[in-house]
Design a protein around this motif. Structure first.
Motif, PDB file in Angstrom:
ATOM      1  N   GLY A 137       6.292   6.304  -8.334  1.00 26.40           N
ATOM      2  CA  GLY A 137       7.083   7.299  -8.813  1.00 26.40           C
ATOM      3  C   GLY A 137       7.946   8.197  -8.055  1.00 26.40           C
ATOM      4  N   THR A 138       8.057   7.971  -6.705  1.00 26.67           N
ATOM      5  CA  THR A 138       8.979   8.899  -5.846  1.00 26.67           C
ATOM      6  C   THR A 138      10.104   7.902  -5.445  1.00 26.67           C
ATOM      7  N   PHE A 139      10.241   6.794  -5.880  1.00 25.96           N
ATOM      8  CA  PHE A 139      11.246   5.878  -5.571  1.00 25.96           C
ATOM      9  C   PHE A 139      12.005   5.114  -6.685  1.00 25.96           C
TER      10      PHE A 139
ATOM     11  N   SER B 239       0.960  -1.191   0.047  1.00 27.40           N
ATOM     12  CA  SER B 239      -0.064   0.077  -0.075  1.00 27.40           C
ATOM     13  C   SER B 239       0.993   1.081  -0.042  1.00 27.40           C
ATOM     14  N   TRP B 240       2.073   1.266   0.706  1.00 25.67           N
ATOM     15  CA  TRP B 240       2.887   2.262   0.969  1.00 25.67           C
ATOM     16  C   TRP B 240       3.548   2.630  -0.638  1.00 25.67           C
ATOM     17  N   LEU B 241       4.006   1.364  -1.046  1.00 23.79           N
ATOM     18  CA  LEU B 241       4.625   1.662  -2.482  1.00 23.79           C
ATOM     19  C   LEU B 241       3.690   2.258  -3.604  1.00 23.79           C
ATOM     20  N   ILE B 242       2.442   1.596  -3.274  1.00 23.12           N
ATOM     21  CA  ILE B 242       1.449   2.326  -4.468  1.00 23.12           C
ATOM     22  C   ILE B 242       1.338   3.755  -4.243  1.00 23.12           C
TER      23      ILE B 242
ATOM     24  N   VAL C  50      14.909  -0.043  -1.785  1.00 23.05           N
ATOM     25  CA  VAL C  50      14.073   1.203  -2.570  1.00 23.05           C
ATOM     26  C   VAL C  50      14.855   2.377  -1.974  1.00 23.05           C
ATOM     27  N   VAL C  51      15.028   3.128  -2.701  1.00 27.65           N
ATOM     28  CA  VAL C  51      15.829   4.584  -2.846  1.00 27.65           C
ATOM     29  C   VAL C  51      14.840   5.806  -3.326  1.00 27.65           C
ATOM     30  N   GLU C  52      14.663   6.612  -2.348  1.00 33.66           N
ATOM     31  CA  GLU C  52      13.763   7.593  -2.732  1.00 33.66           C
ATOM     32  C   GLU C  52      14.548   8.609  -3.698  1.00 33.66           C
TER      33      GLU C  52
END
Length: 401
Positions: free
Chosen positions: A15-17, A8-11, A29-31
């Motif tokens: 586009g930001t990571f 859910s957080w990834l969804i 996962v890199v911001e």
């Protein structure tokens, strides 16, 4: 970390990571640098939203203002699409339920007994705090009190095994009328007295949003049950006991299974498992190509290419884009289902520019092959077009186990 928990957080942050390999060959996962100043899109986490709202019972006017709207109607897009919910129910039907169920709303209709049946089956032991048999579930107050106790105990039970359920409250698992009763009781305990108008507006907002809240709560809970009692079976011990692993599997042991901020050890093992068989399939294809080559000079070129592709040259690093062309599925099924290689070679891998219909037909053909082998849980229809990483973890775990 696990996709069943963080999806859910990834969804929400799409586009930001970026998903990148660090110096230790671990996926992270890199911001992105500019992500903090950019909007994350229209998605709102319905569970986090309701937790915030229920912490502020007195701010009744904010209830209607805080929720996102479409054409003036309160609406919270869910992280769980209809297809994804259907995939989950098919998995449960194939692995844990005695009778087929097609919608998560059945968890509410059965007062949670269906979900507890899943817990009992996958865990191998009975959940100790079901609603007692003597409770009259037709009596609203008696039902409300008994179910609140049951769901409070269920959440505590799963958290005790490592379930990430901090955003789910017991009342989110109730039916709508029981949920309203619980929220009304909570407001009264805080000394909050609402006007008739405020009560009406509050109920309207709850009516509009509760279906999303209930659905997302139950699906989130079931994915945690699967994570705890099913995905955990994908272990290093079970991996090492696989008798069919190719000899080249040893070269992948250098990749750590821990340290990722997005994948669990179990998911990293599935990625390693897929990588091993994909690499073996590619080596087999190169060997066949060499045998067909009569020209020695060309044969040497193929040999050089084969050397370049050996070791860790083939690695599956995710559960969506790396599975989209079907090469991994083909490699796995060819290794485990005798005689299917020729049939699959006509379909997979799919070219990058393959049409949507071709991708759909490939999924249907693979699913037909799986059913012929007695496998009831098949690929999601979008597996070769827009694969959902959480759904594909579920499918790969099913194949592995």
């Amino acid at each position: 970390n696990c996709l069943f928990t963080s999806y859910s957080w990834l969804i929400q942050r799409a586009g930001t990571f970026s998903l990148l390999e660090n110096a230790e060959k671990v996926m992270h996962v890199v911001e992105k640098e500019d992500s903090r100043t950019k909007s994350t899109g229209p998605y709102h986490d319905v569970l986090a939203l309701f937790q915030e709202l229920t912490e502020n019972e007195s701010e009744t006017a904010g209830l209607g203002k805080a929720v996102p709207r479409e054409n003036g109607v309160p609406s919270v897009p869910s992280a769980f699409s209809e297809e994804s919910a259907e995939v989950l129910m098919r998995f449960l039907n194939a692995n844990a339920l005695k009778e087929a169920v097609d919608d998560p709303s059945r968890f509410v209709a059965t007062h949670g007994q269906l979900a507890i049946d899943v817990v009992d089956f996958l865990s191998g032991k009975p959940f100790p705090s079901r609603v007692p048999k003597g409770v009259n579930l037709n009596n609203r107050r008696e039902r409300h009190d008994a179910l609140m106790k049951q769901y409070t105990a269920l959440l505590a039970y799963l958290k005790g095994y490592g379930g990430m359920l901090h955003l789910i409250r017991p009342e989110y698992l109730l039916c709508f009328d029981d949920y309203v009763r619980e929220r009304t009781n909570a407001a009264l305990k805080k000394g909050i007295i609402l006007s008739s108008s405020a009560k009406y507006q509050r109920r309207l907002a709850m009516e509009a949003l509760f279906p999303s809240l209930s659905r997302e709560s139950w699906i989130t809970l079931m994915y945690q049950v699967i994570k705890i009692f099913y995905l955990s079976r994908v272990s290093l011990k079970s991996y090492k006991s696989l008798t069919s692993l190719p000899a080249s599997a040893a070269s992948y042991e250098a990749i750590p299974l821990v340290g990722s901020n997005v994948y669990s050890v179990h998911e990293n093992l599935l990625l390693r498992w897929m990588s091993v068989y994909l690499a073996e399939a590619k080596e087999t294809e190169k060997e066949k190509e060499k045998e067909k080559t009569a020209d020695s000079e060309k044969g040497e070129q193929v040999t050089d290419s084969a050397k370049e592709g050996s070791s860790l040259g083939v690695r599956v690093t995710n559960f969506d884009s790396d599975l989209r062309n079907g090469a991994v599925i083909r490699a796995l099924l060819t290794a485990f289902i005798p005689g299917c290689g020729g049939r699959l070679a006509e379909l997979l891998p799919l070219p990058e520019d393959a049409a949507h219909d071709a991708r759909r037909q490939a999924v249907l053909a693979v699913n037909g092959l799986l059913r012929d082998q007695g496998l009831d849980f098949t690929l999601p229809i979008s597996a070769f077009s827009t694969p959902n990483s959480r759904d594909m973890v579920l499918f790969m775990a099913y194949l592995y186990l």
